[in-house]
Enzyme design. Structure first.
Site, PDB file in Angstrom:
ATOM      1  CD  GLU A 131      -0.645   1.049   3.500  1.00 20.68           C
ATOM      2  OE1 GLU A 131      -0.986   2.156   3.038  1.00 20.68           O
ATOM      3  OE2 GLU A 131      -0.612   0.803   4.718  1.00 20.68           O
ATOM      4  CE  LYS A 185      -4.412   3.631  11.079  1.00 23.26           C
ATOM      5  NZ  LYS A 185      -4.654   4.901  10.361  1.00 23.26           N
TER       6      LYS A 185
HETATM    7  N1  PSU Z   1      -0.779   2.317   9.672  1.00 27.29           N
HETATM    8  C1  PSU Z   1       0.244   3.184   9.818  1.00 27.29           C
HETATM    9  N2  PSU Z   1       0.291   4.274   9.024  1.00 27.29           N
HETATM   10  C2  PSU Z   1      -0.669   4.490   8.071  1.00 27.29           C
HETATM   11  C3  PSU Z   1      -1.732   3.551   7.909  1.00 27.29           C
HETATM   12  C4  PSU Z   1      -1.750   2.498   8.736  1.00 27.29           C
HETATM   13  O1  PSU Z   1       1.114   3.005  10.661  1.00 27.29           O
HETATM   14  O2  PSU Z   1      -0.565   5.482   7.373  1.00 27.29           O
HETATM   15  C5  PSU Z   1      -2.790   3.776   6.853  1.00 27.29           C
HETATM   16  C6  PSU Z   1      -3.106   2.472   6.103  1.00 27.29           C
HETATM   17  O3  PSU Z   1      -3.065   2.779   4.724  1.00 27.29           O
HETATM   18  C7  PSU Z   1      -4.516   2.139   6.529  1.00 27.29           C
HETATM   19  C8  PSU Z   1      -5.079   3.524   6.722  1.00 27.29           C
HETATM   20  O4  PSU Z   1      -5.210   1.390   5.565  1.00 27.29           O
HETATM   21  O5  PSU Z   1      -4.028   4.211   7.401  1.00 27.29           O
HETATM   22  C9  PSU Z   1      -6.378   3.525   7.494  1.00 27.29           C
HETATM   23  O6  PSU Z   1      -6.939   4.804   7.427  1.00 27.29           O
HETATM   24  P1  PSU Z   1      -8.460   5.056   7.858  1.00 27.29           P
HETATM   25  O7  PSU Z   1      -8.498   4.803   9.340  1.00 27.29           O
HETATM   26  O8  PSU Z   1      -8.731   6.471   7.496  1.00 27.29           O
HETATM   27  O9  PSU Z   1      -9.288   4.073   7.078  1.00 27.29           O
END
Ligand code: PSU
Ligand code: MN
Length: 308
Positions: A29, A167
């Site tokens: 990603e 996360k």
């Molecule tokens: N984990 C990290 N850094 C990030 C992400 C996850 O340490 O930038 C990103 C991934 O791409 C994940 C996204 O799919 O954050 C999720 O964002 P949201 O909660 O807005 O769906």
């Protein structure tokens, strides 16, 4: 304007060739590159991750959107472009599943989240992807409904996601519950405790995979069932940089308190918390984030390259 150009997903030649042969491909990603890590270390990581996948015997397919072109397999100029997102200014956006059509229609450049990445990967025939951490239920998400689209995408996309757990700033018990509701298995790689991104284990139980063969058997069993969901393979972060749970908990509480005091919320919250944790840990959380992404990419590549 780009109105004459037909829409569609552009699969890089190398990825296409590999998919029509041995199919040892790992999807990667790009939101973590465009929005998750500071420039220029994010660019160095994007390159290092691709190299690590190759060393482990697989072909990297880094996925993102460049000037409206949705690409499975980016070239180096694309990585440079996406990494500029971390400089701010908003000319590189973050695209989850909701946003893909919009960024394509507007000709924008975007890093793709886990949700958008696995959708594009699976549609191209890729069955394994690697990232740092998946999204999930944010603290207070039961009221705000701030729940990552990663969870719903996992429920309907047959792609294994190798990560270090959700996360760390998320509500982990509710994230596991939401995945269970959606029929998404979370398995621990070499552990029966859910890894917590910055910490090697949390108190939450998960079934353990004791090696690559066990992981591959699980993917095959899922494929044979025809169940459309992905599987989360949670790989504990490298021990030399991982934080102790108590120390991390205190750091996170302080970061959340600072966010509350400054009125930070919504989409600005995650970047704020990550910056706060980085400063409080003397940069260790950033180094750890980089190391765990690399480790996850290597594991995903071994899985993609494994043939009983
Ligand atoms: N984990 C990290 N850094 C990030 C992400 C996850 O340490 O930038 C990103 C991934 O791409 C994940 C996204 O799919 O954050 C999720 O964002 P949201 O909660 O807005 O769906
Ligand atoms: Mn959200």
């Amino acid at each position: 304007m780009s109105a004459a150009r037909p829409f569609g997903v552009v699969v890089a030649d190398e990825v296409r060739r590999e998919l029509s042969g041995r199919a040892r491909v790992v999807a990667l990603e790009t939101t973590l590159i465009s929005h998750g890590l500071p420039h220029p270390r994010n660019l160095m990581l994007a390159r290092a991750v691709e190299a690590a996948v190759r060393e482990a015997g697989a072909v990297p397919a880094t996925i993102g959107v460049v000037e409206g072109r949705i690409k499975v397999g980016l070239d180096d100029a694309d990585l440079v472009r996406l990494a500029e997102g971390a400089k701010g200014g908003g000319n590189v956006v973050k695209a989850s599943t909701r946003d893909l059509a919009l960024v394509a229609a507007r000709g924008l450049t975007a890093g793709t989240t886990v949700a958008a990445t696995i959708h594009l990967a699976a549609a191209s025939g890729i069955r394994v992807m690697a990232t740092g951490g998946i999204g999930g239920v944010h603290p207070g998400g039961e009221a705000s409904l701030d729940v990552s689209a990663d969870l719903d995408a996992l429920a309907r996309t047959p792609c294994a996601v190798v990560c270090a757990g959700p996360k760390a700033i998320l509500d982990l018990p509710r994230t596991l519950e939401a995945l269970e509701t959606r029929g998404v298995l979370v398995a621990g790689y070499g552990t029966d405790r859910l890894p917590g991104f910055y910490v090697r284990e949390t108190p939450l139980s998960v079934p353990m995979l004791d090696g690559i063969e066990a992981a591959e058997r699980l993917l095959q069993a899922q494929e044979a069932l025809g169940w459309p969901a992905g599987i989360v393979i949670a790989n504990p972060p490298p021990g030399d940089l991982a934080l102790e749970p108590d120390a991390f908990g205190a750091m996170l509480d302080a970061a959340l308190e600072a966010a509350g005091a400054e009125g930070v919320q919504g989409s600005g919250l995650t970047p704020f918390l990550l910056r706060h944790l980085a400063a409080a840990s003397g940069g260790r959380t950033v180094r750890l984030n980089e190391a765990l992404v690399l480790a996850n990419a290597r594991l995903a590549a071994r899985l993609a390259a494994y043939r009983g």
